[in-house]
Write an enzyme that holds these catalytic residues in place. Sequence first.
Site, PDB file in Angstrom:
ATOM      1  N   ALA A 244       0.805  -1.228   0.000  1.00  9.35           N
ATOM      2  CA  ALA A 244       0.000   0.000   0.000  1.00  9.35           C
ATOM      3  C   ALA A 244       0.839   1.280   0.000  1.00  9.35           C
ATOM      4  O   ALA A 244       0.449   2.274  -0.609  1.00  9.35           O
ATOM      5  CB  ALA A 244      -0.938   0.010   1.198  1.00  9.35           C
TER       6      ALA A 244
ATOM      7  N   GLN B  70       0.844  -6.480  -3.544  1.00  9.60           N
ATOM      8  CA  GLN B  70      -0.291  -6.734  -2.654  1.00  9.60           C
ATOM      9  C   GLN B  70      -1.402  -5.726  -2.933  1.00  9.60           C
ATOM     10  O   GLN B  70      -2.450  -5.782  -2.304  1.00  9.60           O
ATOM     11  CB  GLN B  70       0.163  -6.590  -1.198  1.00  9.60           C
ATOM     12  CG  GLN B  70       1.221  -7.594  -0.789  1.00  9.60           C
ATOM     13  CD  GLN B  70       1.767  -7.301   0.606  1.00  9.60           C
ATOM     14  OE1 GLN B  70       2.582  -6.415   0.824  1.00  9.60           O
ATOM     15  NE2 GLN B  70       1.283  -8.045   1.565  1.00  9.60           N
TER      16      GLN B  70
ATOM     17  N   HIS C   2      -3.467  -9.967  -4.344  1.00  9.06           N
ATOM     18  CA  HIS C   2      -4.756  -9.697  -3.695  1.00  9.06           C
ATOM     19  C   HIS C   2      -5.859  -9.359  -4.695  1.00  9.06           C
ATOM     20  O   HIS C   2      -6.832  -8.707  -4.345  1.00  9.06           O
ATOM     21  CB  HIS C   2      -4.604  -8.555  -2.676  1.00  9.06           C
ATOM     22  CG  HIS C   2      -3.776  -8.934  -1.482  1.00  9.06           C
ATOM     23  ND1 HIS C   2      -3.459  -8.059  -0.471  1.00  9.06           N
ATOM     24  CD2 HIS C   2      -3.201 -10.110  -1.138  1.00  9.06           C
ATOM     25  CE1 HIS C   2      -2.725  -8.681   0.445  1.00  9.06           C
ATOM     26  NE2 HIS C   2      -2.538  -9.922   0.060  1.00  9.06           N
TER      27      HIS C   2
ATOM     28  N   CYS D 294     -20.157 -19.330 -11.318  1.00  2.00           N
ATOM     29  CA  CYS D 294     -19.720 -19.720 -12.669  1.00  2.00           C
ATOM     30  C   CYS D 294     -18.371 -19.116 -13.055  1.00  2.00           C
ATOM     31  O   CYS D 294     -17.852 -19.363 -14.137  1.00  2.00           O
ATOM     32  CB  CYS D 294     -20.795 -19.369 -13.706  1.00  2.00           C
ATOM     33  SG  CYS D 294     -20.903 -17.604 -14.065  1.00  2.00           S
TER      34      CYS D 294
HETATM   35 ZN   LIG Z   1     -22.496 -16.696 -12.634  1.00  2.00          ZN
END
Ligand SMILES: [Zn+2]
Length: 216
Positions: A21, A90, A108, A119
Amino acid sequence: MDRQWITWASQARRPVAVTGAGISVPSGLPTVSKTWRGLTLKEIFTIGFYRRDPLTFYDCYRDMLLDWREAAPNPAHQALAKSNVRIITQNMDGLHQKAGSSDVLELHGNLRELICERCHALYPSHVAEINPQPHCPTCAELLKPNIVLEGEDVRHIAVAADWVGQADLLLVIGTKLEMEPVCMLPKIAGQNGVPVIPCNKKSEVLLPELCGYLNA
Ligand SMILES: [Zn+2]
Protein backbone atom coordinates in the site's frame (compact mmCIF):
# COMPACT_ATOMS: atom_id res chain seq x y z
CA MET A 1 21.51 6.94 -1.14
CA ASP A 2 23.27 4.06 0.63
CA ARG A 3 26.46 3.10 -1.31
CA GLN A 4 25.70 -0.56 -0.76
CA TRP A 5 22.30 -0.14 -2.44
CA ILE A 6 23.92 1.50 -5.45
CA THR A 7 26.37 -1.39 -5.82
CA TRP A 8 23.62 -3.99 -5.53
CA ALA A 9 21.38 -2.13 -8.01
CA SER A 10 24.12 -1.66 -10.59
CA GLN A 11 25.00 -5.38 -10.45
CA ALA A 12 21.40 -6.64 -10.65
CA ARG A 13 20.19 -8.27 -13.87
CA ARG A 14 16.99 -9.91 -12.61
CA PRO A 15 15.50 -7.56 -10.01
CA VAL A 16 12.08 -8.28 -8.53
CA ALA A 17 10.00 -5.82 -6.50
CA VAL A 18 7.38 -6.71 -3.92
CA THR A 19 5.07 -3.76 -3.37
CA GLY A 20 2.36 -2.84 -0.89
CA ALA A 21 0.00 0.00 0.00
CA GLY A 22 2.82 2.46 0.79
CA ILE A 23 3.85 2.82 -2.85
CA SER A 24 0.37 4.07 -3.80
CA VAL A 25 -0.09 6.55 -0.94
CA PRO A 26 1.59 9.38 -2.94
CA SER A 27 -0.99 8.61 -5.68
CA GLY A 28 -3.73 9.50 -3.19
CA LEU A 29 -4.83 5.96 -2.36
CA PRO A 30 -5.66 4.94 1.21
CA THR A 31 -4.13 2.19 3.33
CA VAL A 32 -6.30 -0.27 5.28
CA SER A 33 -6.10 1.96 8.36
CA LYS A 34 -8.37 4.54 6.66
CA THR A 35 -11.77 4.78 8.35
CA TRP A 36 -15.10 4.67 6.58
CA ARG A 37 -18.29 5.33 8.60
CA GLY A 38 -16.35 4.65 11.81
CA LEU A 39 -14.85 1.36 10.65
CA THR A 40 -11.39 0.80 9.24
CA LEU A 41 -11.02 -0.63 5.75
CA LYS A 42 -9.20 -3.51 7.43
CA GLU A 43 -12.39 -4.32 9.38
CA ILE A 44 -14.65 -4.04 6.33
CA PHE A 45 -12.52 -5.87 3.77
CA THR A 46 -12.92 -9.28 5.39
CA ILE A 47 -14.76 -12.25 3.96
CA GLY A 48 -16.92 -12.37 7.13
CA PHE A 49 -18.10 -8.76 6.72
CA TYR A 50 -18.82 -9.31 3.02
CA ARG A 51 -20.96 -12.41 3.72
CA ARG A 52 -22.81 -10.77 6.66
CA ASP A 53 -23.55 -7.41 5.07
CA PRO A 54 -22.86 -7.25 1.32
CA LEU A 55 -24.93 -4.07 0.92
CA THR A 56 -22.72 -2.04 3.32
CA PHE A 57 -19.65 -3.75 1.90
CA TYR A 58 -20.62 -2.59 -1.59
CA ASP A 59 -21.24 0.98 -0.34
CA CYS A 60 -17.66 1.10 0.90
CA TYR A 61 -16.34 -0.61 -2.23
CA ARG A 62 -18.03 2.03 -4.41
CA ASP A 63 -16.31 4.80 -2.45
CA MET A 64 -12.99 3.01 -2.98
CA LEU A 65 -13.70 2.87 -6.71
CA LEU A 66 -14.08 6.66 -6.75
CA ASP A 67 -10.60 7.10 -5.21
CA TRP A 68 -9.22 4.46 -7.53
CA ARG A 69 -10.56 5.96 -10.76
CA GLU A 70 -8.85 9.27 -9.97
CA ALA A 71 -5.50 7.75 -9.00
CA ALA A 72 -2.55 7.93 -11.38
CA PRO A 73 0.83 6.16 -11.11
CA ASN A 74 3.50 8.17 -9.27
CA PRO A 75 7.26 8.30 -10.01
CA ALA A 76 7.86 5.08 -8.01
CA HIS A 77 5.48 3.05 -10.23
CA GLN A 78 6.91 4.74 -13.32
CA ALA A 79 10.54 4.03 -12.39
CA LEU A 80 9.83 0.32 -11.88
CA ALA A 81 7.97 0.11 -15.20
CA LYS A 82 10.71 1.92 -17.11
CA SER A 83 13.32 -0.50 -15.74
CA ASN A 84 11.22 -3.58 -16.56
CA VAL A 85 11.30 -4.79 -12.97
CA ARG A 86 9.06 -7.78 -12.32
CA ILE A 87 6.38 -6.80 -9.82
CA ILE A 88 4.72 -8.86 -7.11
CA THR A 89 2.09 -6.61 -5.58
CA GLN A 90 -0.29 -6.73 -2.65
CA ASN A 91 -2.13 -3.75 -4.14
CA MET A 92 -5.44 -4.01 -5.99
CA ASP A 93 -5.19 -0.62 -7.69
CA GLY A 94 -3.63 -1.64 -11.01
CA LEU A 95 -1.26 1.36 -10.92
CA HIS A 96 1.76 -0.76 -11.92
CA GLN A 97 -0.03 -1.77 -15.13
CA LYS A 98 -1.17 1.83 -15.70
CA ALA A 99 2.49 2.86 -15.40
CA GLY A 100 3.38 0.32 -18.11
CA SER A 101 4.64 -2.72 -16.15
CA SER A 102 3.73 -5.96 -17.92
CA ASP A 103 5.05 -8.62 -15.50
CA VAL A 104 2.74 -8.04 -12.55
CA LEU A 105 1.44 -10.63 -10.09
CA GLU A 106 -1.57 -9.33 -8.16
CA LEU A 107 -1.56 -11.35 -4.93
CA HIS A 108 -4.76 -9.70 -3.70
CA GLY A 109 -6.73 -9.51 -6.94
CA ASN A 110 -7.84 -6.22 -8.47
CA LEU A 111 -10.46 -3.47 -8.37
CA ARG A 112 -11.13 -3.69 -12.11
CA GLU A 113 -13.39 -6.72 -11.93
CA LEU A 114 -16.26 -8.43 -10.19
CA ILE A 115 -16.43 -12.22 -10.20
CA CYS A 116 -19.30 -14.70 -9.99
CA GLU A 117 -18.35 -17.22 -7.33
CA ARG A 118 -20.62 -19.84 -8.95
CA CYS A 119 -19.72 -19.72 -12.67
CA HIS A 120 -16.45 -17.73 -12.34
CA ALA A 121 -17.47 -15.22 -15.02
CA LEU A 122 -15.79 -11.80 -14.72
CA TYR A 123 -17.49 -8.42 -15.14
CA PRO A 124 -16.09 -4.86 -15.08
CA SER A 125 -16.38 -3.22 -11.67
CA HIS A 126 -18.41 -0.28 -12.98
CA VAL A 127 -21.41 -2.65 -12.87
CA ALA A 128 -21.31 -2.07 -9.10
CA GLU A 129 -21.52 1.69 -9.58
CA ILE A 130 -24.96 1.50 -11.17
CA ASN A 131 -26.27 -1.46 -9.17
CA PRO A 132 -26.09 -1.51 -5.34
CA GLN A 133 -25.90 -5.32 -5.21
CA PRO A 134 -24.94 -6.65 -8.66
CA HIS A 135 -25.86 -10.20 -9.60
CA CYS A 136 -24.55 -12.52 -12.29
CA PRO A 137 -26.74 -12.26 -15.43
CA THR A 138 -26.12 -15.95 -16.15
CA CYS A 139 -26.73 -17.64 -12.81
CA ALA A 140 -28.18 -14.87 -10.61
CA GLU A 141 -25.47 -15.28 -7.95
CA LEU A 142 -24.38 -12.12 -6.07
CA LEU A 143 -21.17 -10.89 -7.72
CA LYS A 144 -18.12 -10.42 -5.53
CA PRO A 145 -15.37 -7.86 -6.11
CA ASN A 146 -12.42 -9.79 -7.58
CA ILE A 147 -10.21 -8.93 -4.62
CA VAL A 148 -8.77 -11.12 -1.89
CA LEU A 149 -10.42 -10.31 1.42
CA GLU A 150 -8.97 -10.97 4.86
CA GLY A 151 -9.71 -14.63 5.56
CA GLU A 152 -9.19 -15.72 1.94
CA ASP A 153 -6.05 -17.19 0.38
CA VAL A 154 -3.66 -14.91 -1.49
CA ARG A 155 -3.17 -15.75 -5.18
CA HIS A 156 -0.14 -16.70 -7.29
CA ILE A 157 2.10 -17.26 -4.27
CA ALA A 158 3.88 -20.24 -5.90
CA VAL A 159 4.73 -18.15 -8.99
CA ALA A 160 5.82 -15.28 -6.73
CA ALA A 161 8.18 -17.64 -4.86
CA ASP A 162 9.52 -18.83 -8.22
CA TRP A 163 10.20 -15.25 -9.39
CA VAL A 164 12.02 -14.43 -6.15
CA GLY A 165 13.97 -17.68 -6.50
CA GLN A 166 15.25 -16.48 -9.89
CA ALA A 167 15.97 -12.90 -8.75
CA ASP A 168 19.37 -11.41 -7.98
CA LEU A 169 17.94 -8.38 -6.14
CA LEU A 170 14.74 -8.00 -4.16
CA LEU A 171 13.14 -4.60 -3.57
CA VAL A 172 10.50 -4.48 -0.84
CA ILE A 173 8.50 -1.29 -1.31
CA GLY A 174 5.73 0.18 0.82
CA THR A 175 5.15 -2.98 2.81
CA LYS A 176 6.80 -4.74 5.73
CA LEU A 177 5.85 -8.23 4.51
CA GLU A 178 5.01 -9.39 8.01
CA MET A 179 2.03 -11.58 7.13
CA GLU A 180 2.01 -15.23 6.05
CA PRO A 181 2.61 -16.29 3.33
CA VAL A 182 4.27 -13.17 1.80
CA CYS A 183 6.86 -13.08 4.61
CA MET A 184 8.45 -16.11 2.97
CA LEU A 185 9.52 -14.03 -0.06
CA PRO A 186 12.40 -12.14 1.64
CA LYS A 187 13.33 -15.41 3.38
CA ILE A 188 13.78 -17.09 -0.02
CA ALA A 189 16.02 -14.20 -1.11
CA GLY A 190 17.98 -14.50 2.14
CA GLN A 191 18.50 -18.24 1.68
CA ASN A 192 19.85 -17.59 -1.83
CA GLY A 193 22.19 -14.86 -0.62
CA VAL A 194 20.23 -12.30 -2.68
CA PRO A 195 20.32 -8.73 -1.34
CA VAL A 196 17.07 -7.19 -0.13
CA ILE A 197 16.50 -3.42 -0.27
CA PRO A 198 13.60 -2.24 1.89
CA CYS A 199 11.96 1.04 0.92
CA ASN A 200 9.11 2.00 3.20
CA LYS A 201 9.20 5.76 3.00
CA LYS A 202 9.67 8.21 0.14
CA SER A 203 9.62 5.49 -2.51
CA GLU A 204 8.49 8.11 -5.05
CA VAL A 205 11.85 9.86 -4.46
CA LEU A 206 14.17 6.88 -3.86
CA LEU A 207 13.02 4.56 -6.63
CA PRO A 208 13.60 6.86 -9.61
CA GLU A 209 17.19 7.24 -8.38
CA LEU A 210 17.70 3.55 -7.54
CA CYS A 211 16.17 2.37 -10.83
CA GLY A 212 18.59 4.68 -12.67
CA TYR A 213 21.36 2.40 -11.42
CA LEU A 214 19.42 -0.69 -12.55
CA ASN A 215 19.45 0.69 -16.09
CA ALA A 216 23.19 1.36 -16.03
ZN1 LIG B 1 -22.50 -16.70 -12.63
